[in-house]
Scaffold this active site. Sequence first.
Site, PDB file in Angstrom:
ATOM      1  N   ASN A   1       0.758  -1.507  -0.030  1.00 27.61           N
ATOM      2  CA  ASN A   1       0.198   0.005  -0.074  1.00 27.61           C
ATOM      3  C   ASN A   1       0.714   1.526  -0.106  1.00 27.61           C
ATOM      4  O   ASN A   1       0.421   2.001  -0.677  1.00 27.61           O
ATOM      5  CB  ASN A   1      -1.087  -0.271   0.921  1.00 27.61           C
ATOM      6  CG  ASN A   1      -0.648  -0.506   2.154  1.00 27.61           C
ATOM      7  OD1 ASN A   1       0.609  -0.696   1.918  1.00 27.61           O
ATOM      8  ND2 ASN A   1      -1.520   0.177   3.585  1.00 27.61           N
TER       9      ASN A   1
ATOM     10  N   LYS B   1      12.533  -7.375   1.922  1.00 29.48           N
ATOM     11  CA  LYS B   1      12.285  -8.121   1.070  1.00 29.48           C
ATOM     12  C   LYS B   1      10.343  -6.891   0.593  1.00 29.48           C
ATOM     13  O   LYS B   1       9.395  -7.633   1.385  1.00 29.48           O
ATOM     14  CB  LYS B   1      10.825  -9.931   1.326  1.00 29.48           C
ATOM     15  CG  LYS B   1      10.275 -10.450   0.041  1.00 29.48           C
ATOM     16  CD  LYS B   1       9.417 -11.205   0.924  1.00 29.48           C
ATOM     17  CE  LYS B   1       8.132 -10.415   0.915  1.00 29.48           C
ATOM     18  NZ  LYS B   1       7.488  -9.846  -0.112  1.00 29.48           N
TER      19      LYS B   1
ATOM     20  N   ALA C   1       6.381  -6.094  -1.030  1.00 31.34           N
ATOM     21  CA  ALA C   1       5.338  -7.383  -1.463  1.00 31.34           C
ATOM     22  C   ALA C   1       5.222  -7.368  -3.278  1.00 31.34           C
ATOM     23  O   ALA C   1       5.494  -7.159  -3.711  1.00 31.34           O
ATOM     24  CB  ALA C   1       4.114  -5.960  -1.670  1.00 31.34           C
TER      25      ALA C   1
ATOM     26  N   GLY D   1       2.921  -5.083   7.650  1.00 28.54           N
ATOM     27  CA  GLY D   1       1.918  -6.052   7.117  1.00 28.54           C
ATOM     28  C   GLY D   1       0.184  -6.280   8.141  1.00 28.54           C
ATOM     29  O   GLY D   1       0.383  -5.669   8.850  1.00 28.54           O
ATOM     30  N   SER D   2      -0.596  -6.889   7.595  1.00 26.04           N
ATOM     31  CA  SER D   2      -1.475  -7.877   8.189  1.00 26.04           C
ATOM     32  C   SER D   2      -1.251  -8.327   9.454  1.00 26.04           C
ATOM     33  O   SER D   2      -0.177  -8.785   9.890  1.00 26.04           O
ATOM     34  CB  SER D   2      -2.202  -8.616   7.558  1.00 26.04           C
ATOM     35  OG  SER D   2      -1.831  -9.762   7.254  1.00 26.04           O
TER      36      SER D   2
ATOM     37  N   GLU E   1       4.530  -3.141  12.610  1.00 29.22           N
ATOM     38  CA  GLU E   1       3.798  -2.038  12.108  1.00 29.22           C
ATOM     39  C   GLU E   1       2.410  -3.531  11.331  1.00 29.22           C
ATOM     40  O   GLU E   1       2.653  -3.354  10.353  1.00 29.22           O
ATOM     41  CB  GLU E   1       4.493  -0.852  11.641  1.00 29.22           C
ATOM     42  CG  GLU E   1       3.712  -0.156  11.519  1.00 29.22           C
ATOM     43  CD  GLU E   1       2.366   0.299  10.504  1.00 29.22           C
ATOM     44  OE1 GLU E   1       1.441   0.033  11.091  1.00 29.22           O
ATOM     45  OE2 GLU E   1       2.712   0.920   9.756  1.00 29.22           O
TER      46      GLU E   1
ATOM     47  N   CYS F   1      -2.976   1.344   6.789  1.00 31.45           N
ATOM     48  CA  CYS F   1      -3.787   0.502   8.460  1.00 31.45           C
ATOM     49  C   CYS F   1      -4.268   2.255   9.141  1.00 31.45           C
ATOM     50  O   CYS F   1      -4.505   1.641  10.142  1.00 31.45           O
ATOM     51  CB  CYS F   1      -2.405   0.113   8.606  1.00 31.45           C
ATOM     52  SG  CYS F   1      -0.660   1.336   8.602  1.00 31.45           S
TER      53      CYS F   1
ATOM     54  N   GLU G   1     -10.540  -5.079   8.526  1.00 30.95           N
ATOM     55  CA  GLU G   1      -9.796  -3.594   8.485  1.00 30.95           C
ATOM     56  C   GLU G   1     -10.558  -3.217   7.459  1.00 30.95           C
ATOM     57  O   GLU G   1     -10.955  -4.385   6.807  1.00 30.95           O
ATOM     58  CB  GLU G   1      -8.158  -3.749   8.044  1.00 30.95           C
ATOM     59  CG  GLU G   1      -7.421  -2.172   8.885  1.00 30.95           C
ATOM     60  CD  GLU G   1      -6.127  -2.893   8.677  1.00 30.95           C
ATOM     61  OE1 GLU G   1      -5.275  -1.715   9.110  1.00 30.95           O
ATOM     62  OE2 GLU G   1      -5.781  -3.770   8.648  1.00 30.95           O
TER      63      GLU G   1
HETATM   64  P1  ADP Z   1      -1.375  -7.708   3.107  1.00 33.87           P
HETATM   65  O1  ADP Z   1      -2.753  -8.709   3.286  1.00 33.87           O
HETATM   66  O2  ADP Z   1      -2.151  -6.813   3.192  1.00 33.87           O
HETATM   67  O3  ADP Z   1      -1.023  -8.137   1.447  1.00 33.87           O
HETATM   68  P2  ADP Z   1      -0.008  -9.060   4.350  1.00 33.87           P
HETATM   69  O4  ADP Z   1       0.330  -9.282   5.438  1.00 33.87           O
HETATM   70  O5  ADP Z   1      -0.092 -10.079   3.276  1.00 33.87           O
HETATM   71  O6  ADP Z   1      -0.738  -8.625   4.028  1.00 33.87           O
HETATM   72  O7  ADP Z   1       1.832  -8.495   3.420  1.00 33.87           O
HETATM   73  C1  ADP Z   1       2.855  -7.954   3.572  1.00 33.87           C
HETATM   74  C2  ADP Z   1       3.621  -8.404   3.565  1.00 33.87           C
HETATM   75  O8  ADP Z   1       4.117  -9.200   4.023  1.00 33.87           O
HETATM   76  C3  ADP Z   1       4.243  -8.742   2.025  1.00 33.87           C
HETATM   77  O9  ADP Z   1       5.959  -8.209   2.074  1.00 33.87           O
HETATM   78  C4  ADP Z   1       4.438  -9.943   1.630  1.00 33.87           C
HETATM   79  O10 ADP Z   1       4.756 -10.814   0.857  1.00 33.87           O
HETATM   80  C5  ADP Z   1       4.589 -10.603   2.627  1.00 33.87           C
HETATM   81  N1  ADP Z   1       3.896 -11.849   3.781  1.00 33.87           N
HETATM   82  C6  ADP Z   1       2.966 -12.549   3.257  1.00 33.87           C
HETATM   83  N2  ADP Z   1       2.708 -13.399   3.927  1.00 33.87           N
HETATM   84  C7  ADP Z   1       4.121 -13.780   4.363  1.00 33.87           C
HETATM   85  C8  ADP Z   1       4.614 -15.028   5.388  1.00 33.87           C
HETATM   86  N3  ADP Z   1       3.616 -16.480   5.365  1.00 33.87           N
HETATM   87  N4  ADP Z   1       5.788 -15.066   5.613  1.00 33.87           N
HETATM   88  C9  ADP Z   1       7.023 -13.862   5.418  1.00 33.87           C
HETATM   89  N5  ADP Z   1       5.699 -12.815   4.687  1.00 33.87           N
HETATM   90  C10 ADP Z   1       4.686 -12.884   4.339  1.00 33.87           C
END
Ligand code: ADP
Length: 488
Positions: free
Chosen positions: A159, A182, A184, A235-236, A257, A291, A390
């Site tokens: 985002n 890393k 998204a 992230g989430s 965060e 967020c 959210e």
């Molecule tokens: P959203 O649901 O908003 O996409 P995520 O939390 O899934 O948020 O994604 C935020 C970041 O976390 C991205 O870079 C995503 O690739 C990464 N991510 C998602 N799943 C995993 C995981 N199992 N392990 C590590 N990173 C992850």
Amino acid sequence: MDLKSRLNDPTLFKTDSYIKGEWVGAQTRFQVINPANMAPLAEVADIEAEGAHKAVKAAHQAFQSWKKVSPFEREVLIQRWHDLILENKDDLATLLTSEMGKPFEEAKGEIDYGAGFVTWSAQEAKRLYGETIPVQRAGTRGWTIRQPVGVVGCITPWNFPAAMITRKCAPALAAGCTIVIKPAEDTPLTALALAELADRAGFPPGVFNMITGEAKEIGPVLTGSDDVAMIGFTGSTEVGKLLMEQAAKGVKRVALELGGNAPFIIMDDADLDKAVAGVIHSKFRAGGQTCVCANRIIVQEGVADAFLAKLKPAIEAVKVGDGFDRDVKIGPVIHLEALERIEDLVRDAQDHGGTVLSGGHSLRARLGGAFFEPTLIEGASSASKIWNSEIFGPVASVYRAKDEADILAMANNTPYGLAAYVYTRDIGRVYRLSEGLDYGMVAVNAPSVGSPATPFGGVKQSGIGREGGKWGVEEFTNLKFVLLGDVE
Ligand code: ADP
């Protein structure tokens, strides 16, 4: 040829990972899609676990010398990165709008915002002060020093494809850490362009690494390696918990965060025009996909009708479309699954007593991309999904409340605690509500809270740690105590 036209030719711009100062490709690649028209933009290297191990090793080697580089030199390099980011603002914003969808002007604003953290952090490199401490025994002295934690694994969301990277990387680098980022999977192009600019800024090889690929492969390498000292994640909440669990095995430091469920409170003494403008800004920034976006708009009963009468036409005036079109304020949501999730939220809100006053529908068929109408809903119950989760879309959900006690109880009735907003002109209410809200940040009569100078972060399930200001840099340091005996 300008960058926007070149986007259609994926062979022409960086789509490999950046490890130890080199661009590293991979057999497997994944597609990046423009959510405004579903067209593929590029194919990006999936470097898998093996590439992640390589990047961690490079960062760990580089740390041994980077931690000894004078903070004044670190400042120069980080500041150079900042200057290059601003010099390339339009190109970065073009990539950002293309892969994420937010309007071009807003994307440029994000580049400015993100660059602000870079210059702030560059300067903070010199200000990681320790303290001398009077100790109990005569003849002894004590002091503290701040040292970099080591290699930081940064995992960032789509985002804010630029700002969530700069907000972690710049302070980590300033503290003397080396990094493996890393980004998204949905938005790697802006990230890789930032890596290209870091390369041009001249960081020593291995100090700044950017790896692309599948999160499930790369995440465990970052959380599991003994060579990584800390995980910085935005992230989430769901993924944050998973990373925290994985990092716990090595008692690794985490800065998280996570998700929010921001209350946007309008008291009966508020300036309603300013409150409406505030909701429009807070709710529709990044298409409602942040967020800290207003998630539950709670209005005191006495002014609820007047407020809704002003809010409805304001929402109906917001233009949706391709982020490169002038006057567009809301772009597409990130992908089609997100669109379906929003449709489901609206349906569920209606099933739980909510009334749709404006919008309520997908615009996919009409506009071709992952577009949703700016929507206004009133009166969904606290059992609805829209109250509890959210929204992450352009849907404003309004609730009525009786008095201050009622409002505080409603606002705090969530496991989240990131940002809260209050509109009131009563100074007593300012104190009581800002102190009573269980949130990491409270904005009073203002629709946004983040800035490079101030601490950003949440409480409860919204996270751990702070980004921004001196706190954001300290987060990447260990506080060491030194005791010196027998000096007399
Ligand atoms: P959203 O649901 O908003 O996409 P995520 O939390 O899934 O948020 O994604 C935020 C970041 O976390 C991205 O870079 C995503 O690739 C990464 N991510 C998602 N799943 C995993 C995981 N199992 N392990 C590590 N990173 C992850």
